[in-house]
Scaffold this motif. Sequence first.
Motif, PDB file in Angstrom:
ATOM      1  N   ALA A 334      -2.480  -7.167   1.539  1.00  0.00           N
ATOM      2  CA  ALA A 334      -1.335  -6.952   2.427  1.00  0.00           C
ATOM      3  C   ALA A 334      -0.057  -7.509   1.819  1.00  0.00           C
ATOM      4  CB  ALA A 334      -1.605  -7.589   3.786  1.00  0.00           C
ATOM      5  N   LEU A 335      -0.151  -8.689   1.207  1.00  0.00           N
ATOM      6  CA  LEU A 335       1.012  -9.300   0.572  1.00  0.00           C
ATOM      7  C   LEU A 335       1.518  -8.435  -0.580  1.00  0.00           C
ATOM      8  CD1 LEU A 335       2.744 -11.985   0.554  1.00  0.00           C
ATOM      9  CD2 LEU A 335       1.249 -12.703  -1.318  1.00  0.00           C
ATOM     10  N   HIS A 336       0.605  -7.912  -1.373  1.00  0.00           N
ATOM     11  CA  HIS A 336       0.991  -7.044  -2.489  1.00  0.00           C
ATOM     12  C   HIS A 336       1.696  -5.788  -1.976  1.00  0.00           C
ATOM     13  CE1 HIS A 336       0.782  -4.778  -6.231  1.00  0.00           C
ATOM     14  NE2 HIS A 336       0.218  -3.795  -5.561  1.00  0.00           N
ATOM     15  N   MET A 337       1.165  -5.192  -0.915  1.00  0.00           N
ATOM     16  CA  MET A 337       1.773  -3.977  -0.384  1.00  0.00           C
ATOM     17  C   MET A 337       3.149  -4.251   0.212  1.00  0.00           C
ATOM     18  SD  MET A 337      -1.494  -1.967   1.290  1.00  0.00           S
ATOM     19  CE  MET A 337      -0.474  -0.560   1.795  1.00  0.00           C
ATOM     20  N   MET A 338       3.344  -5.428   0.783  1.00  0.00           N
ATOM     21  CA  MET A 338       4.678  -5.759   1.295  1.00  0.00           C
ATOM     22  C   MET A 338       5.684  -5.914   0.161  1.00  0.00           C
ATOM     23  SD  MET A 338       5.191  -5.652   4.484  1.00  0.00           S
ATOM     24  CE  MET A 338       6.517  -6.728   4.991  1.00  0.00           C
ATOM     25  N   GLU A 339       5.216  -6.338  -0.999  1.00  0.00           N
ATOM     26  CA  GLU A 339       6.117  -6.447  -2.145  1.00  0.00           C
ATOM     27  C   GLU A 339       6.468  -5.070  -2.701  1.00  0.00           C
ATOM     28  OE1 GLU A 339       6.466  -8.595  -6.532  1.00  0.00           O
ATOM     29  OE2 GLU A 339       4.658  -8.869  -5.315  1.00  0.00           O
ATOM     30  N   THR A 340       5.476  -4.192  -2.817  1.00  0.00           N
ATOM     31  CA  THR A 340       5.704  -2.875  -3.429  1.00  0.00           C
ATOM     32  C   THR A 340       6.205  -1.845  -2.428  1.00  0.00           C
ATOM     33  OG1 THR A 340       3.410  -2.183  -3.023  1.00  0.00           O
ATOM     34  CG2 THR A 340       3.887  -3.310  -5.110  1.00  0.00           C
ATOM     35  N   LYS A 341       5.979  -2.112  -1.129  1.00  0.00           N
ATOM     36  CA  LYS A 341       6.312  -1.182  -0.045  1.00  0.00           C
ATOM     37  C   LYS A 341       5.575   0.157  -0.205  1.00  0.00           C
ATOM     38  CE  LYS A 341       9.149  -3.924   2.149  1.00  0.00           C
ATOM     39  NZ  LYS A 341       8.827  -5.188   1.482  1.00  0.00           N
ATOM     40  N   GLU A 342       4.382   0.101  -0.786  1.00  0.00           N
ATOM     41  CA  GLU A 342       3.616   1.326  -0.992  1.00  0.00           C
ATOM     42  C   GLU A 342       2.999   1.820   0.312  1.00  0.00           C
ATOM     43  OE1 GLU A 342      -0.545   0.165  -2.864  1.00  0.00           O
ATOM     44  OE2 GLU A 342       1.038  -1.076  -3.740  1.00  0.00           O
TER      45      GLU A 342
END
Length: 353
Positions: A334-342
């Motif tokens: 979830a943290l990674h997706m919030m960074e990439t906004k994927e």
Amino acid sequence: MSEMMKAFVMKHIGETGFIDKPIPEPGPNDVIIRTTRALVCTSDTHTVKGAIGDRRDLTLGHEAVGIVHKVGEAVKTVKPGDRVVVGAITPDFKCNNCQHGSTSQCNEMLGGWKFANTKDGVFAEYFHVNDADANLATIPDSVSDDVAVYVADMLSTGFMGAEHAQIPLGGTVAVFALGPVGLMCVAGARLLGAGLVIGVESIPKRQELGKHYGADVIIDFSKIDPVEAILKMAPEGVDSAIEALGAQITFETCVKVTKPGGTISVVGYFGKGDYVMIPRLEWGVGMSDKTIRTGLCPGGRLRLERLLRLIENGRVDPSPLTTHTFTFDQVDKALHMMETKEDGIIKPLIVFE
């Protein structure tokens, strides 16, 4: 020997992971919460990248609800088993800054922001709340944990953006960037009586939610110049502009579209760089009577209770902001997706039980 729990931490700049930590114990005025729901914030990604300096094995996260597990002997407002929401900031309400009304700046600049800054945050099976009587609120039976968790930060910060914007009844306001905070700025502006709400956003899903929460007009900055478009609708400039991204370009544009005597409300997190520049001429070479107001998420039990009341009585429903749901052991994803906004992510909900 202390009982142990799982926590998701910033090991150091650029690295996160799960570790075991002792379940914390409360002091006389404190509470320990068993976490049931949490939200990942873009500010968490800024922290991991070093925006506030290095942190070693500090538990991340600042938006959560849960069940009261243990209470200190002086706590009066809650008891074990109560379902509660905790503010993203947890001031002591005693220092000089708190006494003069700047509770989010408790003791020092940004000092009310303790979770995942100066103390362990909420991405753990249990977390500690200081000065609990002032910093948490009981959740009404009719409000689910999935929704109540938005009160911790997104509603409080977004509505602050509208409150600080000093929008006159029937006035005009432009909101730049319709992420979760910007969308709540739109909802707050509508609730406060804005006559024209303009959202500036290029992502279709966020444009759609902007309309859902009350934007009258959406400007796609990738297709047209937002300054020209806004000044066509409001030739003298808007009464208020809200910066909800934390970027030089959006801040500059807010100053350019705001009328003399108007207000620029900044709720964006400026996570990099040493300076934010102000466009000189549109600032009236320093003499335009334009107010620039900044703020950190307001906290306190009374505000939490008021925001819960807005949800309970149908004034606002933040649940459409939840685009993805993860279990606690997936919080790194979830943290990674919030960074990439994927994958069109807006806000990921973390389920602990």
